[in-house]
Design an enzyme around this catalytic site. Structure first.
Site, mmCIF file in Angstrom:
data_model
loop_
_atom_site.group_PDB
_atom_site.id
_atom_site.type_symbol
_atom_site.label_atom_id
_atom_site.label_comp_id
_atom_site.label_asym_id
_atom_site.label_seq_id
_atom_site.Cartn_x
_atom_site.Cartn_y
_atom_site.Cartn_z
ATOM 1 C CG ASP A 31 -60.247 73.215 65.036
ATOM 2 O OD1 ASP A 31 -60.966 72.594 64.228
ATOM 3 O OD2 ASP A 31 -59.745 72.666 66.054
ATOM 4 C CB THR A 83 -72.085 64.434 68.160
ATOM 5 O OG1 THR A 83 -72.201 64.336 66.746
ATOM 6 C CG2 THR A 83 -72.774 65.656 68.643
ATOM 7 C CB THR A 119 -74.722 63.413 63.654
ATOM 8 O OG1 THR A 119 -74.199 63.393 62.327
ATOM 9 C CG2 THR A 119 -75.874 62.440 63.761
ATOM 10 N NE ARG A 152 -78.992 63.438 53.171
ATOM 11 C CZ ARG A 152 -80.125 63.622 52.527
ATOM 12 N NH1 ARG A 152 -80.135 64.306 51.411
ATOM 13 N NH2 ARG A 152 -81.242 63.124 52.995
ATOM 14 C CE LYS A 204 -75.561 62.099 59.410
ATOM 15 N NZ LYS A 204 -74.720 62.005 58.241
ATOM 16 N NE ARG A 244 -92.271 47.241 43.896
ATOM 17 C CZ ARG A 244 -92.437 46.935 42.599
ATOM 18 N NH1 ARG A 244 -92.062 47.782 41.680
ATOM 19 N NH2 ARG A 244 -92.973 45.786 42.251
ATOM 20 C CB CYS A 258 -71.883 57.492 60.575
ATOM 21 S SG CYS A 258 -70.699 58.788 60.261
HETATM 22 N N1 SAJ Z 1 -71.078 47.588 55.816
HETATM 23 C C1 SAJ Z 1 -71.506 46.271 55.709
HETATM 24 N N2 SAJ Z 1 -72.312 45.935 54.665
HETATM 25 C C2 SAJ Z 1 -72.680 46.838 53.714
HETATM 26 C C3 SAJ Z 1 -72.259 48.182 53.830
HETATM 27 C C4 SAJ Z 1 -71.452 48.529 54.900
HETATM 28 O O1 SAJ Z 1 -71.181 45.418 56.548
HETATM 29 O O2 SAJ Z 1 -73.398 46.446 52.790
HETATM 30 C C5 SAJ Z 1 -70.231 47.999 56.935
HETATM 31 C C6 SAJ Z 1 -68.894 48.586 56.485
HETATM 32 O O3 SAJ Z 1 -67.949 47.588 56.272
HETATM 33 C C7 SAJ Z 1 -68.561 49.479 57.668
HETATM 34 C C8 SAJ Z 1 -69.932 49.967 58.142
HETATM 35 O O4 SAJ Z 1 -70.868 49.071 57.605
HETATM 36 O O5 SAJ Z 1 -67.960 48.741 58.710
HETATM 37 C C9 SAJ Z 1 -70.282 51.391 57.750
HETATM 38 O O6 SAJ Z 1 -69.949 51.652 56.396
HETATM 39 P P1 SAJ Z 1 -70.790 52.640 55.454
HETATM 40 O O7 SAJ Z 1 -70.103 52.711 54.148
HETATM 41 O O8 SAJ Z 1 -72.213 52.213 55.434
HETATM 42 O O9 SAJ Z 1 -70.801 54.032 56.222
HETATM 43 P P2 SAJ Z 1 -69.719 55.142 56.691
HETATM 44 O O10 SAJ Z 1 -69.824 55.189 58.177
HETATM 45 O O11 SAJ Z 1 -68.389 54.948 56.109
HETATM 46 O O12 SAJ Z 1 -70.306 56.511 56.035
HETATM 47 C C10 SAJ Z 1 -71.665 56.786 56.126
HETATM 48 C C11 SAJ Z 1 -72.117 57.271 54.768
HETATM 49 N N3 SAJ Z 1 -73.495 56.932 54.662
HETATM 50 C C12 SAJ Z 1 -73.985 56.235 53.643
HETATM 51 O O13 SAJ Z 1 -73.333 55.791 52.748
HETATM 52 C C13 SAJ Z 1 -75.464 56.086 53.679
HETATM 53 C C14 SAJ Z 1 -71.910 58.751 54.570
HETATM 54 O O14 SAJ Z 1 -72.597 59.233 53.413
HETATM 55 C C15 SAJ Z 1 -72.389 59.570 55.751
HETATM 56 O O15 SAJ Z 1 -72.081 60.926 55.596
HETATM 57 C C16 SAJ Z 1 -71.663 59.074 56.965
HETATM 58 O O16 SAJ Z 1 -71.999 57.687 57.145
HETATM 59 C C17 SAJ Z 1 -72.099 59.924 58.135
HETATM 60 O O17 SAJ Z 1 -71.331 60.815 58.518
HETATM 61 O O18 SAJ Z 1 -73.213 59.754 58.616
#
Ligand code: SAJ
Length: 419
Positions: A31, A83, A119, A152, A204, A244, A258
């Site tokens: 690092d 990134t 990513t 992930r 991804k 579904r 992300c």
């Molecule tokens: N959000 C909504 N509605 C929802 C779900 C989330 O408005 O139904 C909002 C949240 O409040 C937040 C944003 O979306 O502001 C993102 O939240 P998130 O929980 O979807 O995602 P991250 O960014 O915290 O983490 C995600 C994770 N991906 C998934 O759950 C599919 C994680 O597994 C990944 O590793 C990470 O992104 C990444 O590094 O890509």
């Protein structure tokens, strides 16, 4: 046993390094940040993550893990650096990937494997990574091998998810894929899905873009439900009983490092992105929609004060990266509103965060922006006498509606008939 240099000792690189070190490999964690290197050299985790202090202790005791500033010769190099999003260009900023690959070049030998976990946009391994690594005078696919193995894991549950989640492994050729799969099978218990590097890069980004588009749809459904005067939350719950259908939740917009960013990485070099761009626009416009509702609620009140409940980008964490709360606050201030903020997790931010009582003192409206669990339980009876007007807007459908109404509050939940 292979020797692996892991470049980047952050939330993904360090846990991955420790898992390799505890599963038969010798690992050097690299690092550029002095604080990170010093903390690890002192035998401590630079951040808290369940289960990893024990893995660090074990790896140091067995002398299979150490931390350095400089890259050294190894069998495999793993890149797990950030990134960032270049917001001006609306594309991925690969500066850390580039400098990590440049650090590898002088140490690259015949037979080495280079894995990118960060990513990256489609074709990065095949083009930019190849271009830099071939400065070593060695040839990709002949002398050295490259693959993409996107992470992930979700912070807070990294150990479990790194071991048990399925992984995607995409090499620039079959040998790269096979070497990477062999390495990861030393600790991954989920399935390894083998593909090409460009497909893995795209998978991804597709996963996170899927969530962004799905959330945009939920946000649009919420606005339509407002037009028709129905409860979108109930409607989504029932629609999701279909075997579904799986609609995500509406909210004040999408934050984090992300979901709101990866769609830009996916589309930076294509014009076939209208649905994805539209979804970005819908999610980015949610703070305006929430403000419009606040203005409707506060019509007639001069110089109102609004209290924000929660500025973290999602519930029960202190992370404020790309939080939609920031845009809402900026818009509200432009409107001339006074803004006060309460967040039980975030202690320091670009705006002052105050205690609950101080935040609601003299307030005309509470706006719930984050789904912190505490907000489910909050009893307005304890402070409603301090407020100037009893209004609350819930963008997460999280508050105990009857408790607030019984305390005399006028409640609006997005996508739910105004009470
Ligand atoms: N959000 C909504 N509605 C929802 C779900 C989330 O408005 O139904 C909002 C949240 O409040 C937040 C944003 O979306 O502001 C993102 O939240 P998130 O929980 O979807 O995602 P991250 O960014 O915290 O983490 C995600 C994770 N991906 C998934 O759950 C599919 C994680 O597994 C990944 O590793 C990470 O992104 C990444 O590094 O890509």
């Amino acid at each position: 046993m292979s020797k692996i240099c892991v470049l980047g000792q952050g939330y993904i690189g360090l846990p991955t390094a420790l898992l390799f070190a505890n599963n038969g490999h010798e690992v050097v964690g690299i690092d550029v940040n002095k604080r990170v290197v010093d903390t690890l050299k002192a035998g401590k985790m630079p951040f808290e993550e369940k289960g990893f202090q024990k893995l660090l202790d074990g790896a140091i005791a067995k002398k299979v893990f150490r931390t350095e500033f400089l890259v050294e010769e190894a069998d495999a190099f793993l890149v797990a650096v950030p990134t960032p999003f270049d917001s001006e260009m609306r594309m991925a900023d690969l500066k850390y990937i580039i400098s990590a690959c440049e650090m590898i070049v002088p140490h690259l030998k015949k037979g080495n494997l280079v894995i990118i976990e960060s990513t990256i946009p489609p074709k990065t391994c095949d083009k930019q990574v190849r271009y830099i690594l071939e400065k070593s005078d060695l040839k990709m696919c002949e002398d050295f091998y490259v693959s993409h193995c996107p992470e992930r894991a979700i912070p807070g549950n990294t150990l479990q998810e790194m071991i048990y989640n399925d992984r995607v492994i995409g090499g620039v050729d079959e040998k790269s894929t096979q070497l990477t799969a062999e390495l990861y099978s030393s600790f991954v218990k989920g399935n390894l899905h083998l593909t090409t590097s460009t497909t893995a890069e795209m998978i991804k980004l597709m996963e996170n873009t899927f969530r962004d588009v799905n959330i945009a749809l939920a946000n649009e459904f919420a606005q339509i439900a407002d037009d028709y005067g129905i409860d979108v939350w109930k409607a989504i719950e029932i629609a999701n009983k279909h075997p579904r259908v799986n609609i995500l939740k509406p909210g004040p917009g999408v934050g984090g490092h992300c979901i709101a960013i990866d769609p830009w990485f996916l589309t930076e070099n294509t014009n076939n992105s209208s649905l994805i761009m539209m979804s970005r626009q819908i999610n980015d416009s949610m703070p305006q929609y929430v403000l419009k509702k606040v203005k409707e609620m506060l019509a007639g009140i001069e110089n109102p004060t609004v209290t924000i409940f929660g500025v973290a980008y999602k519930g029960d964490i202190a992370d404020t990266r790309a939080t939609p709360a920031k845009k809402f606050i900026k818009l509200a201030e432009k409107e001339g509103f006074k803004v006060k903020i309460y967040d039980p997790f975030v202690k320091e931010w670009s705006y002052p965060i105050v205690g609950l009582k101080e935040a609601v003192d003299g307030s005309d409206c509470i706006v719930v922006l984050t789904d912190h669990s505490e907000f489910r339980e909050i009893d307005p009876g304890e402070f409603h006498s301090k407020m100037s007007n009893l209004n609350i807007i819930d963008t997460r459908n999280i508050i105990n509606l009857s408790m607030w109404q019984n305390s005399g509050f006028y409640v609006y939940t997005i996508g739910k008939k105004t009470q």
